[in-house]
Design an enzyme around this catalytic site. Structure first.
Site, mmCIF file in Angstrom:
data_model
loop_
_atom_site.group_PDB
_atom_site.id
_atom_site.type_symbol
_atom_site.label_atom_id
_atom_site.label_comp_id
_atom_site.label_asym_id
_atom_site.label_seq_id
_atom_site.Cartn_x
_atom_site.Cartn_y
_atom_site.Cartn_z
ATOM 1 N N CYS A 178 48.450 -6.683 8.318
ATOM 2 C CA CYS A 178 49.397 -6.051 7.396
ATOM 3 C C CYS A 178 48.732 -5.788 6.044
ATOM 4 C CB CYS A 178 50.661 -6.891 7.276
ATOM 5 S SG CYS A 178 52.085 -5.963 6.632
ATOM 6 N N HIS A 221 52.496 -8.461 12.868
ATOM 7 C CA HIS A 221 52.706 -9.889 12.657
ATOM 8 C C HIS A 221 53.070 -10.530 13.999
ATOM 9 C CE1 HIS A 221 52.621 -9.762 8.289
ATOM 10 N NE2 HIS A 221 53.445 -8.728 8.302
#
Length: 499
Positions: free
Chosen positions: A339, A436
């Site tokens: 991310c 994630h």
């Protein structure tokens, strides 16, 4: 409606509120009660994507799992994600509404109060019981006005409250009696009893204190919960108190030939629960490197997610991480960015609207040929697909405001339904992804650990570990808490024991 709601408040942060709510959800669900967790307001950088496409605190997702439910935005209608020391992104019923500083949010509370009560009423209409988690302490004098997180909520819905305190910190009786003293008369009246958490030792030596507490306050001690060594539940926000399993700072692998994994802890690290499966992996020596610590040699370095990517990138540079990573790559080490960490691997990060701090552009590390632009609309998805690496199946979730483009994306990290994710360097040393939770996928973790240098990875089933730990917690609470009293407080007099 009010008879089936119970709130757990704590004398301090990390007193055990999240843990007790998780246990109660599992215990009530075992008894056939249709139960849901609820937290009016949460401040955390660990979050989860819900079935209805929103974002809630990670702890409420764990509690939903304990209750046998998919996470829903109504379970945590207000989530505050700090992006500076004085401000946070405000997420209401799963959607980001903007950034507010502390004073602005205080004025905004009357608006979010409506959202909190709407979400609660929907849950109360659907479920037989709602177990509510407070935030911090109800005795924060400066935060009492307009409170929606603790007694302000309990008063609004007229529900009983259990007060939990952590004896391992010391001063447990002062915490409990002092908290009561700082409540109003009506608030004290709704405290139905106490729970003492993390006790270790001979309970007989504590009994005189318990007797005094009940005499002094007129309120029962509903349970003394044991200290559960090694209990693993996904954290609401706090990082582990130690860096991990730890390993030698020398260049030679340890005698067990475990894979050495390093993750830098940045000021705005987010979703560090991504690394829980690696911290628990028997073939991995995992190390969080905290500010001020010298990063040790590693086989794999992972740059984590961030709520303020440009600020955390500047932090890494200021603390010598760029030189460390260059040396790591020069000697053949592997690097992954997740991310915000993925965005740092590119050439530039643009935040012209100041979504995560001061508006501007930052130069990335430049190891992947790509540019990221931060946009107001967040990408929130639960996803599944296959890694390009070994064609391994992977699941995960996306929570990001960045849109990344560039030639590096021609070599993707994963192929998802209808699109690609992430990027890989041409030399095979660097990978980046927006996913994630990817290490919760056993086959994907095996593939990544092989790529990083572990010859024969045998990744445990993380989902099974998580379920076993929730059951272990619930069993311990069942053995040490007056569950009949809890059911009576919820109006669940199924055995005629509440007369």
């Amino acid at each position: 409606m009010t008879a089936r709601t119970l709130m757990v408040q704590g004398t301090t942060s990390d007193a055990g509120k999240s843990t007790l709510v998780t246990a109660l959800c599992r215990l009530l669900a075992r008894r056939g009660v249709k139960v849901a967790p609820f937290k009016p307001q949460n401040m955390a950088l660990n979050s989860a994507v819900t079935e209805d496409g929103g974002e809630i605190g990670r702890a409420q997702a764990v509690q939903a799992r304990a209750a046998g439910l998919p996470p829903h935005t109504d379970m945590n209608p207000v989530l505050l994600k700090p992006n500076t020391d004085t401000g946070a992104q405000v997420i209401v019923q799963g959607k980001a509404i903007g950034n507010l500083n502390a004073r602005e949010y205080h004025d905004y509370k009357r608006i979010v109060r409506r959202a909190v009560l709407e979400s609660y009423e929907r849950l109360a209409a659907r479920f037989e019981a709602v177990v509510v988690e407070g935030a911090g302490s109800p005795a924060e004098i400066n935060l009492r006005e307009g409170d929606i997180a603790n007694m302000g909520f309990a008063e609004a819905v007229d529900c009983p409250v259990i007060l939990i305190a952590d004896i391992d910190r010391g001063g447990v009786f002062a915490h409990l009696v002092g908290t009561l003293a700082l409540l109003s008369e009506s608030e004290r009246a709704r405290v139905a009893g106490f729970v003492i958490n993390r006790f270790r030792g001979d309970i007989a030596l504590l009994q005189s204190g318990l007797d005094w507490l009940e005499r002094e306050t007129g309120k029962p001690v509903l349970g003394v919960l044991p200290y559960l060594h090694g209990l693993h539940l996904e954290a609401e926000d706090a990082l582990p108190s130690s860096g991990g399993r730890g390993f030698t700072s020398g260049e030679i692998r340890n005698e067990n030939e475990k894979l050495r994994v390093v993750v830098p802890v940045t000021p705005r690290i987010s979703n560090h629960t991504d690394f829980d499966p690696l911290r628990l992996h028997p073939q991995v020596e995992f190390h969080f490197v905290y500010p001020g610590e010298t990063p040790p040699p590693a086989d794999l370095v992972i740059l984590p997610g961030s709520k303020s990517v440009r600020a955390d990138l500047a932090f890494l540079r200021a603390n010598g991480w760029e030189a460390y990573l260059l040396r790591h790559l020069r000697y053949g080490g592997k690097l992954i960015g997740i991310c915000g960490g993925f965005q740092m691997l590119g050439r530039e990060i643009h935040d012209s609207a100041g979504l995560e701090g001061k508006a501007g552009t930052s130069s990335g590390f430049g190891w992947l040929d790509m540019v990221t632009v931060l946009e107001p609309e967040k990408q929130l998805r639960n996803v599944r697909g296959r890694l390009v690496l070994d064609d391994a199946p992977v699941t995960g979730y996306e929570i990001h405001a960045g849109v990344t483009e560039g030639p590096a994306l021609v070599l993707p990290f994963a192929r998802l339904k209808g699109r690609d994710d992430g990027a890989c360097s041409a030399d095979g040393q660097i990978m980046g992804t927006y996913l994630h939770g990817l290490f919760e996928s056993t086959a994907a973790t095996d593939a990544i650990l092989r790529w990083a240098g572990l010859t024969e990875p045998e990744t445990p089933d993380y989902a099974a570990i998580r379920e076993a730990e929730i059951d272990r917690l619930a069993d311990a609470v069942a053995a040490h808490l007056d569950i009949t009293a809890i059911e009576c407080l919820l109006g669940l007099d199924r055995r005629g024991a509440c007369a």
